[in-house]
Design a protein around this motif. Sequence first.
Motif, PDB file in Angstrom:
ATOM      1  N   ASN A  13       0.811  -1.207   0.000  1.00  0.00           N
ATOM      2  CA  ASN A  13       0.000   0.000   0.000  1.00  0.00           C
ATOM      3  C   ASN A  13       0.852   1.267   0.000  1.00  0.00           C
ATOM      4  O   ASN A  13       0.461   2.278   0.562  1.00  0.00           O
ATOM      5  CB  ASN A  13      -0.938  -0.024   1.208  1.00  0.00           C
ATOM      6  CG  ASN A  13      -2.209   0.728   0.950  1.00  0.00           C
ATOM      7  OD1 ASN A  13      -2.423   1.232  -0.146  1.00  0.00           O
ATOM      8  ND2 ASN A  13      -3.059   0.818   1.953  1.00  0.00           N
ATOM      9  N   ASN A  16      -0.786   4.362  -1.997  1.00  0.00           N
ATOM     10  CA  ASN A  16      -1.856   5.063  -1.270  1.00  0.00           C
ATOM     11  C   ASN A  16      -1.286   5.923  -0.144  1.00  0.00           C
ATOM     12  O   ASN A  16      -1.755   7.036   0.092  1.00  0.00           O
ATOM     13  CB  ASN A  16      -2.845   4.050  -0.677  1.00  0.00           C
ATOM     14  CG  ASN A  16      -3.701   3.439  -1.764  1.00  0.00           C
ATOM     15  OD1 ASN A  16      -3.820   3.986  -2.856  1.00  0.00           O
ATOM     16  ND2 ASN A  16      -4.296   2.289  -1.460  1.00  0.00           N
ATOM     17  N   HIS A  19       0.198   9.156  -1.710  1.00  0.00           N
ATOM     18  CA  HIS A  19      -0.841  10.114  -2.125  1.00  0.00           C
ATOM     19  C   HIS A  19      -1.475  10.785  -0.912  1.00  0.00           C
ATOM     20  O   HIS A  19      -1.760  11.993  -0.937  1.00  0.00           O
ATOM     21  CB  HIS A  19      -1.926   9.410  -2.962  1.00  0.00           C
ATOM     22  CG  HIS A  19      -1.487   9.150  -4.372  1.00  0.00           C
ATOM     23  ND1 HIS A  19      -1.234  10.162  -5.259  1.00  0.00           N
ATOM     24  CD2 HIS A  19      -1.261   7.991  -5.040  1.00  0.00           C
ATOM     25  CE1 HIS A  19      -0.859   9.647  -6.422  1.00  0.00           C
ATOM     26  NE2 HIS A  19      -0.871   8.309  -6.316  1.00  0.00           N
ATOM     27  N   ARG A  20      -1.689  10.036   0.145  1.00  0.00           N
ATOM     28  CA  ARG A  20      -2.267  10.607   1.361  1.00  0.00           C
ATOM     29  C   ARG A  20      -1.332  11.665   1.946  1.00  0.00           C
ATOM     30  O   ARG A  20      -1.770  12.726   2.394  1.00  0.00           O
ATOM     31  CB  ARG A  20      -2.489   9.486   2.374  1.00  0.00           C
ATOM     32  CG  ARG A  20      -3.353   9.902   3.534  1.00  0.00           C
ATOM     33  CD  ARG A  20      -3.649   8.778   4.525  1.00  0.00           C
ATOM     34  NE  ARG A  20      -3.709   7.452   3.936  1.00  0.00           N
ATOM     35  CZ  ARG A  20      -3.070   6.381   4.407  1.00  0.00           C
ATOM     36  NH1 ARG A  20      -2.311   6.498   5.486  1.00  0.00           N
ATOM     37  NH2 ARG A  20      -3.163   5.205   3.830  1.00  0.00           N
TER      38      ARG A  20
END
Length: 188
Positions: A13, A16, A19-20
């Motif tokens: 992950n 993700n 990007h967070r």
Amino acid sequence: MGARVVRMFRNVNLENRVHREISKEKPRVAPRHAVKPQPFAGSSEALETAETVNQKNDPLLSHLRSVYVESTDPAAPPPPAAAAAKQPSKEETASEVAERRPLKVILPGGLYSLAELTEVPKGKLTIAEALKALGSHQHEPKKCTPEKIAQDFSLDLKDTKALLEFFIPFQVHVIPPKNEKVKKIKAS
């Protein structure tokens, strides 16, 4: 093999999480301190400042004129012939000898790379003398009293008592084990 497993869990992950982190609102930068712009050489402020600096201040000049500094060269060292001519008198030599005492403990040659001493000033001890005095007092406190040590080494009695009280070089503490099952060394 373990590195592959660790890498797999580390990269799970990943996109993700990146990007967070990127989408988070960035903290605001602290405002800069307001700085007055420097005047240019041709500006009116620069001209006013230059005038005040170059203007004569009569009270300051009168104070400056009242200050008087006198300087002299340091005294020249005496020539070597004059130093050799000044020999210490017999009285001075006798007083210096009276303030020194012969060494009580002789160190073997070359120990600690110290120069061989033959005399010690009164009221002082060498390391070897201090260790000998402390050791003899520890082994035979009734025979080697502080008064006797002070007399033998030409020391002050108060200093000798403080030395014997606070400087204990060869004291061994044996801490008994907490449980009785531990083997003990038998004294022979």
